[in-house]
Design a protein around this motif. Structure first.
Motif, short mmCIF file in Angstrom:
data_model
loop_
_atom_site.label_atom_id
_atom_site.label_comp_id
_atom_site.label_asym_id
_atom_site.label_seq_id
_atom_site.Cartn_x
_atom_site.Cartn_y
_atom_site.Cartn_z
N GLU A 1 36.65 47.61 44.44
CA GLU A 1 36.50 46.95 43.14
C GLU A 1 35.19 46.19 42.94
OE1 GLU A 1 38.45 47.29 40.63
OE2 GLU A 1 40.08 48.38 41.60
N PHE A 2 34.35 46.13 43.98
CA PHE A 2 33.14 45.33 43.85
C PHE A 2 31.92 46.13 44.30
CE2 PHE A 2 36.66 42.44 44.21
CZ PHE A 2 36.39 41.51 43.22
N PRO A 3 30.77 45.90 43.67
CA PRO A 3 29.54 46.60 44.06
C PRO A 3 29.24 46.40 45.54
CG PRO A 3 29.21 45.40 42.01
CD PRO A 3 30.54 44.96 42.55
N GLU A 4 28.69 47.42 46.14
CA GLU A 4 28.45 47.39 47.58
C GLU A 4 27.60 46.19 48.00
OE1 GLU A 4 26.60 50.26 51.10
OE2 GLU A 4 26.86 51.02 49.05
N ALA A 5 26.58 45.88 47.20
CA ALA A 5 25.69 44.79 47.58
C ALA A 5 26.39 43.44 47.54
CB ALA A 5 24.47 44.77 46.66
N VAL A 6 27.34 43.27 46.62
CA VAL A 6 28.07 42.01 46.54
C VAL A 6 29.10 41.92 47.66
CG1 VAL A 6 29.48 40.54 45.04
CG2 VAL A 6 27.71 41.99 44.05
N GLN A 7 29.61 43.08 48.09
CA GLN A 7 30.57 43.09 49.20
C GLN A 7 29.99 42.40 50.43
OE1 GLN A 7 31.90 47.07 50.15
NE2 GLN A 7 31.97 47.67 48.00
#
Length: 435
Positions: A127-133
């Motif tokens: 559910e979240f962009p890879e960079a924010v993960q």
């Protein structure tokens, strides 16, 4: 519809090496109990300092029968983290809390968090962009669920800029020129409030300038807070303050709000979440404020992050599965964003990290029409796409923040004291320091 920021440039990750270093200090939790098993609703305690958090909890309670959330407002920043740390040590921590991204590596590596990998790892991945993960996935485990992305932006008084014949600056050199022109035209007006010293804002501006406060070399941590890029930023603001071009009124106080509400400052250096404060704190200035990209050093669009919130489950919770269900709802369900924005006293304008939440956020916030025809979420989304990649938070940042806050608003001193504290704190924790 809001602009959905591309995430290819949002490389906000710590390096693989630094994550491995965190892994050596983090232990997996064995707790995943969801409730008392007697058929009664599970009651979760929830601590947060974020705008609209109470309204979000209330909305959850109205739409869920198996879980009930008891909300408590707590202080923001280091004071809130200290309160939470003491609660964990005392065995009376809440089941859910919010925490700045900057505090996560330190808090997780000290063993103060439940490992959310079993309950929320897939959610974060899907559910979240890879960079924010990578802000919440540390040492191979998921320690939090992202809530927002916080690009720094420029809020400016359109009427004052027009009155003094000033264009919206795109570089920091142009920003200083604007400060000089406005102050010469009206000595009672400065370019912005910048007194007292705000470590979170200083770090975000250093981030934009290309600083890297933390890094790793093999199995050792690098602390590079007092670096040339950061010193350039500190000297710039210390100079504006010394010459009276920026107000020495401390940030985050009543004096700050008074100056902003009465037209005594021409700009505010804020973030996506700042927009929600304008209709409440400066209602008479509706239509006078505009939002623009943060000025940069080279004229190319770039910014850093100012704060940013994630959801955690503090160590000791007996309801981790129920907590994970509430966290999933509050970070991914558009109804949660609608509820958050329903607060008339403190409406949230946070830019959700979950892109599916942004349409609901834009729809609700646009009702204020405070910034004229500007779409607050579109502008913030565009800014998020210019966040400079490569920033890493370290395992001692909260200690660094504490000494920087004591530096009295001298930004150059904030860097030197932060550097010294960062080095000693790393070694005091038994971690290797790369000199």
């Amino acid at each position: 519809m809001p602009c959905i920021a591309r995430t290819s440039r949002l490389a906000l990750a710590a390096s693989a090496a630094s994550l491995a270093l965190l892994a050596t200090a983090c232990g997996r939790s064995g707790s995943d109990a969801s409730g008392p098993g007697d058929g009664k609703p599970v009651t979760l305690t929830f601590w947060s300092a974020t705008a609209g958090a109470k309204e979000t909890a209330d909305a959850f309670n109205k739409t869920h029968t198996d879980i009930k959330v008891k909300f408590s407002m707590v202080p923001a920043g280091p004071e809130g983290v200290t309160k939470l740390s003491n609660a964990v040590k005392g065995g009376n921590a809440p089941d859910v809390a919010t925490m700045d991204y900057s505090a996560l590596p330190e808090y997780a590596s000290e063993g103060n968090l439940e490992d959310l990998t079993p309950s929320s790892g897939d959610l974060v991945k899907k559910e979240f962009p890879e960079a924010v993960q990578s802000l919440v996935n540390l040492g191979g485990s998921t320690w939090a669920v992202p809530f927002d992305v916080t690009p720094i932006q420029l809020f400016y008084r359109k009427d004052l800029f027009k009155k003094h014949g000033v264009d919206v600056p795109t570089t920091w050199a142009e920003y200083r020129t604007a400060a000089e022109k406005i102050h010469a035209g009206d000595p009672d007006v400065t370019i912005t409030n910048f007194g007292g010293g705000d470590p979170a804002l200083l770090s975000g501006l250093a981030w934009q300038a290309g600083a890297r406060w933390y890094g790793t070399n093999g199995d050792a941590w690098k602390v590079n807070i007092d670096d040339p890029a950061s010193r350039k930023v500190a000297a710039y603001w210390d100079d504006l303050l010394a010459e009276g071009l920026a107000s020495k009124t401390p940030l985050w106080g009543e004096g700050e709000n008074k100056e902003r509400a009465t037209g005594k400052v021409a700009t505010i250096i804020g973030a996506a979440w700042s927009a929600g404060n304008f209709p409440v704190s400066y209602p008479d200035a509706k239509g006078k404020w505009g939002i623009a990209p943060l000025p940069s050093w080279d004229g190319k669009a770039s910014t850093g992050m100012y704060g940013g919130t994630s959801y955690i489950v503090p160590k000791g919770s007996e309801h981790t599965e129920a907590a994970a269900e509430f966290i999933k709802w509050v970070t991914t369900d558009p109804a949660a964003m609608t509820a958050r924005l329903s607060s008339l006293k403190a409406p949230s304008s946070a830019l959700p990290a979950n892109e599916g939440m942004r349409a609901a956020a834009a729809k609700e916030f646009d009702n204020y029409s405070y910034f004229g025809n500007q779409d607050v979420y579109a502008v913030a989304g565009q800014a998020a796409d210019t966040i400079v990649p490569g920033w890493t938070w370290g395992p001692v940042q909260q200690q660094v923040t504490s000494v920087q806050m004591a530096a009295g608003g001298d930004h150059t001193k904030m860097l030197s004291s932060g550097q010294a504290k960062g080095e000693t704190a790393v070694t005091d924790r038994g971690l290797k320091l790369d000199k």
